[in-house]
Design an enzyme around this catalytic site. Structure first.
Site, PDB file in Angstrom:
ATOM      1  N   TYR A 183       0.853  -1.185   0.000  1.00 20.41           N
ATOM      2  CA  TYR A 183       0.000   0.000   0.000  1.00 20.41           C
ATOM      3  C   TYR A 183       0.887   1.232   0.000  1.00 20.41           C
ATOM      4  O   TYR A 183       1.885   1.284   0.727  1.00 20.41           O
ATOM      5  CB  TYR A 183      -0.893   0.010   1.248  1.00 20.41           C
ATOM      6  CG  TYR A 183      -1.767   1.239   1.386  1.00 20.41           C
ATOM      7  CD1 TYR A 183      -2.853   1.435   0.536  1.00 20.41           C
ATOM      8  CD2 TYR A 183      -1.510   2.198   2.363  1.00 20.41           C
ATOM      9  CE1 TYR A 183      -3.669   2.564   0.664  1.00 20.41           C
ATOM     10  CE2 TYR A 183      -2.323   3.319   2.499  1.00 20.41           C
ATOM     11  CZ  TYR A 183      -3.396   3.497   1.652  1.00 20.41           C
ATOM     12  OH  TYR A 183      -4.195   4.606   1.792  1.00 20.41           O
ATOM     13  N   ASP A 278       9.328   2.831  -0.414  1.00 18.67           N
ATOM     14  CA  ASP A 278       8.312   3.525   0.379  1.00 18.67           C
ATOM     15  C   ASP A 278       8.514   3.180   1.859  1.00 18.67           C
ATOM     16  O   ASP A 278       8.124   2.122   2.331  1.00 18.67           O
ATOM     17  CB  ASP A 278       6.913   3.115  -0.103  1.00 18.67           C
ATOM     18  CG  ASP A 278       5.812   3.819   0.684  1.00 18.67           C
ATOM     19  OD1 ASP A 278       6.125   4.592   1.608  1.00 18.67           O
ATOM     20  OD2 ASP A 278       4.628   3.582   0.361  1.00 18.67           O
ATOM     21  N   LYS A 306       4.497   9.154   8.728  1.00 18.89           N
ATOM     22  CA  LYS A 306       4.365   8.558  10.057  1.00 18.89           C
ATOM     23  C   LYS A 306       5.424   9.036  11.060  1.00 18.89           C
ATOM     24  O   LYS A 306       5.323  10.163  11.523  1.00 18.89           O
ATOM     25  CB  LYS A 306       4.275   7.036   9.928  1.00 18.89           C
ATOM     26  CG  LYS A 306       3.010   6.690   9.110  1.00 18.89           C
ATOM     27  CD  LYS A 306       2.649   5.263   8.899  1.00 18.89           C
ATOM     28  CE  LYS A 306       1.312   5.193   8.148  1.00 18.89           C
ATOM     29  NZ  LYS A 306       1.213   4.204   7.127  1.00 18.89           N
TER      30      LYS A 306
HETATM   31  C1  LIG Z   1       0.539   4.700   5.730  1.00 17.05           C
HETATM   32  C2  LIG Z   1       1.253   4.440   4.463  1.00 17.05           C
HETATM   33  C3  LIG Z   1       1.118   5.286   3.345  1.00 17.05           C
HETATM   34  C4  LIG Z   1       0.123   6.404   3.304  1.00 17.05           C
HETATM   35  O1  LIG Z   1       0.399   7.413   4.209  1.00 17.05           O
HETATM   36  P1  LIG Z   1      -0.763   8.447   4.620  1.00 17.05           P
HETATM   37  O2  LIG Z   1      -0.082   9.415   5.517  1.00 17.05           O
HETATM   38  O3  LIG Z   1      -1.813   7.625   5.282  1.00 17.05           O
HETATM   39  O4  LIG Z   1      -1.255   9.072   3.368  1.00 17.05           O
HETATM   40  C5  LIG Z   1       1.919   5.056   2.247  1.00 17.05           C
HETATM   41  N1  LIG Z   1       2.790   4.039   2.229  1.00 17.05           N
HETATM   42  C6  LIG Z   1       2.938   3.203   3.267  1.00 17.05           C
HETATM   43  C7  LIG Z   1       3.946   2.098   3.198  1.00 17.05           C
HETATM   44  C8  LIG Z   1       2.172   3.362   4.416  1.00 17.05           C
HETATM   45  O5  LIG Z   1       2.298   2.494   5.432  1.00 17.05           O
END
Ligand SMILES: *Cc1c(COP(=O)(O)O)cnc(C)c1O
Length: 472
Positions: A183, A278, A306
């Site tokens: 994701y 990511d 995060k």
């Molecule tokens: C949480 C997450 C996202 C999205 O981040 P948001 O701040 O919720 O838009 C993208 N990539 C990864 C791997 C994530 O865990």
């Protein structure tokens, strides 16, 4: 909303006892009898959720919060401190969600709160450069030497979206490869599932995503370098980038198989595509420098979110100069943000990174407590005779209700969601706040002490017995 003997100020890691006056105890007993969930008083949460559903789709501002896959009514949070949260009815829980990743040091960390308090009187937003943006950028680059510069945005979604645009702008190519079950936020080109057939062109996984946007995204299988190689051999000269979670955390935790990350690097390099790692979830969590450090990666672009915001809305992307120097205003790839580099958000992120360093042993402690949690959960499930697979990388952990190893999206999707839902409610009723979905990571924080891990394992053991008994 009624005030319910609101929770007192807790010092970090020192949960205050929930006060229960005789009158309150009577009320609680009365409501407990009426409560169908799990014996906890949840009336204020139930009332708030009813109000929320009238004004917000599904009553929530992000879908997983709605308890859709486990049933029941979500609890509204009143406050958090250390590894504990208190809901609006005064119930207390050991939190294993950590705001889905940002809270590496637990809730309301004194250093973060102090930094915000200090930044606040100067004003909340200027739309002009501030010092904290420079300082946080320096802090990020010091931890991730693979990146030459960094641009701050407001969420992980924005970070990945911008990194992909940049990769396309620099390579002059259109196609993007992602892995099934990874994701990367909710941008159109990423809300894509594998289509049928061997060479999978993506199909939209959400209504409202145009087939054109999805059609430029190809989907490979996680931990399967051959599936990626096949895509490159077929369409390599058109592929701008491969984006991946270095440790998958959004289909539940799935660690990279030995050699997989290296194979992605080798294929992207050979075919002239960008490798985008990511690290929105793993950044500053699985090591001081994130997965890039832990697995010795040399990606072209990295995305963060995060932890880097310390619990405030921050995302970021960075990488090699050949890419980053093409971002506007230096180069032709446009990207902007009214609130990007927001002084409060920067202060929160900076305080978080500094507090991690100050503590000195964050990553070692998380590894140790993670190992203890994993071992405890495995033993408890075995004791109850419930087949599970526990996948863990550092402080990220998922209990999969299946007898087979989980190493990709198919394995994850094959888990017993009903058993998970029973286990989840067994935990919640015993005061453990676990992610309300089989396909999410639980997160340990540095504020979880050994005794908290023991308490989680004890509750989990009882919840496994519920599952074995087929009890609701
Ligand atoms: C949480 C997450 C996202 C999205 O981040 P948001 O701040 O919720 O838009 C993208 N990539 C990864 C791997 C994530 O865990």
């Amino acid at each position: 909303m009624r005030a319910r003997g609101g929770p007192g100020r807790d010092s970090i890691n020192r949960p205050a006892r929930r006060r229960r006056t005789p009158r309150r105890a009577g009320r609680v007993a009365a409501r407990r009898a009426a409560c169908e969930h799990d014996g906890m008083d949840t009336r204020s949460s139930d009332e708030l959720f009813a109000r929320a559903r009238l004004v917000t789709p599904g009553g929530v501002n992000s879908p997983v919060r709605a308890f859709g896959s486990v049933g029941g009514t979500p609890r509204f949070v009143h406050s958090g401190s250390g590894c504990r949260i208190t809901d609006v009815d005064g119930n207390r829980y050991i939190d294993m969600v950590g705001s889905w990743g940002p809270l590496l040091l637990g809730h309301a960390h004194p250093r973060v709160l102090a930094a915000l308090r200090e930044a606040l009187p100067a004003g909340t937003s200027f739309g002009a450069p501030v010092e904290a943006e420079v300082t946080l950028a320096e802090a990020v680059l010091a931890r991730v030497p693979a990146a030459a510069s960094v641009r701050f945005v407001n969420s992980g979604t924005e970070a990945t979206m911008s990194a992909i645009r940049l990769a396309r702008g620099v390579t002059g190519r259109d196609l993007l490869v992602k892995f099934a079950g990874n994701y990367h936020g909710h941008a159109d080109s990423l809300l894509v599932a594998a289509g049928s057939g061997a060479l999978t062109t993506g199909v939209p996984s959400s209504a409202g995503v145009p087939p054109g946007a999805a059609g430029d995204t190809l989907v490979a299988r996680y931990n399967d370098a051959a599936s990626l190689r096949a895509l490159f051999e077929e369409r390599g000269e058109r592929i701008a980038a491969v984006i991946m979670e270095p440790v998958a955390g959004n289909m539940g935790v799935v660690p990279p198989a030995p050699g997989f990350l290296e194979a992605v690097r080798e294929l992207t390099r050979r075919f002239g595509a960008a490798m985008i790692v990511d690290e929105v979830m793993t950044g500053f969590r699985v090591a001081r420098g994130g997965a890039v450090e832990r697995f010795h990666l040399s990606p072209d672009l990295v995305t963060w979110g995060k932890v880097v915001g310390g619990g405030l809305p921050v995302g970021a992307y960075g990488g090699k100069a050949a890419f980053m120097d093409q971002v506007s205003p230096l180069g032709p790839v446009y990207q902007a943000g009214t609130l990007s580099g927001n002084p409060l958000a920067m202060a929160g992120g900076l305080a978080m990174l500094h507090a991690i360093d100050e503590a000195g042993d964050v990553y070692e402690a998380l590894e140790e407590r993670g190992r203890k949690l994993e071992a405890g959960l495995v033993a408890a499930a075995a004791q109850a005779g419930v087949p599970v697979q526990v996948n863990r990388v550092g402080s990220m952990l998922t209990v999969f209700f299946t007898g087979s190893a989980v190493r990709d999206h198919e394995g994850s999707a094959a888990c017993d969601a009903a058993a998970f839902a029973r286990w989840f409610h067994g935990l919640l009723s015993r005061g453990v706040w676990w992610p309300p979905s089989q396909f999410e990571s639980a997160f340990l924080s540095y504020a979880h002490r050994e005794s908290d891990v023991d308490a989680v394992v004890e509750a989990a053991a009882a919840a496994f017995e519920d599952v074995a008994a087929g009890a609701g």
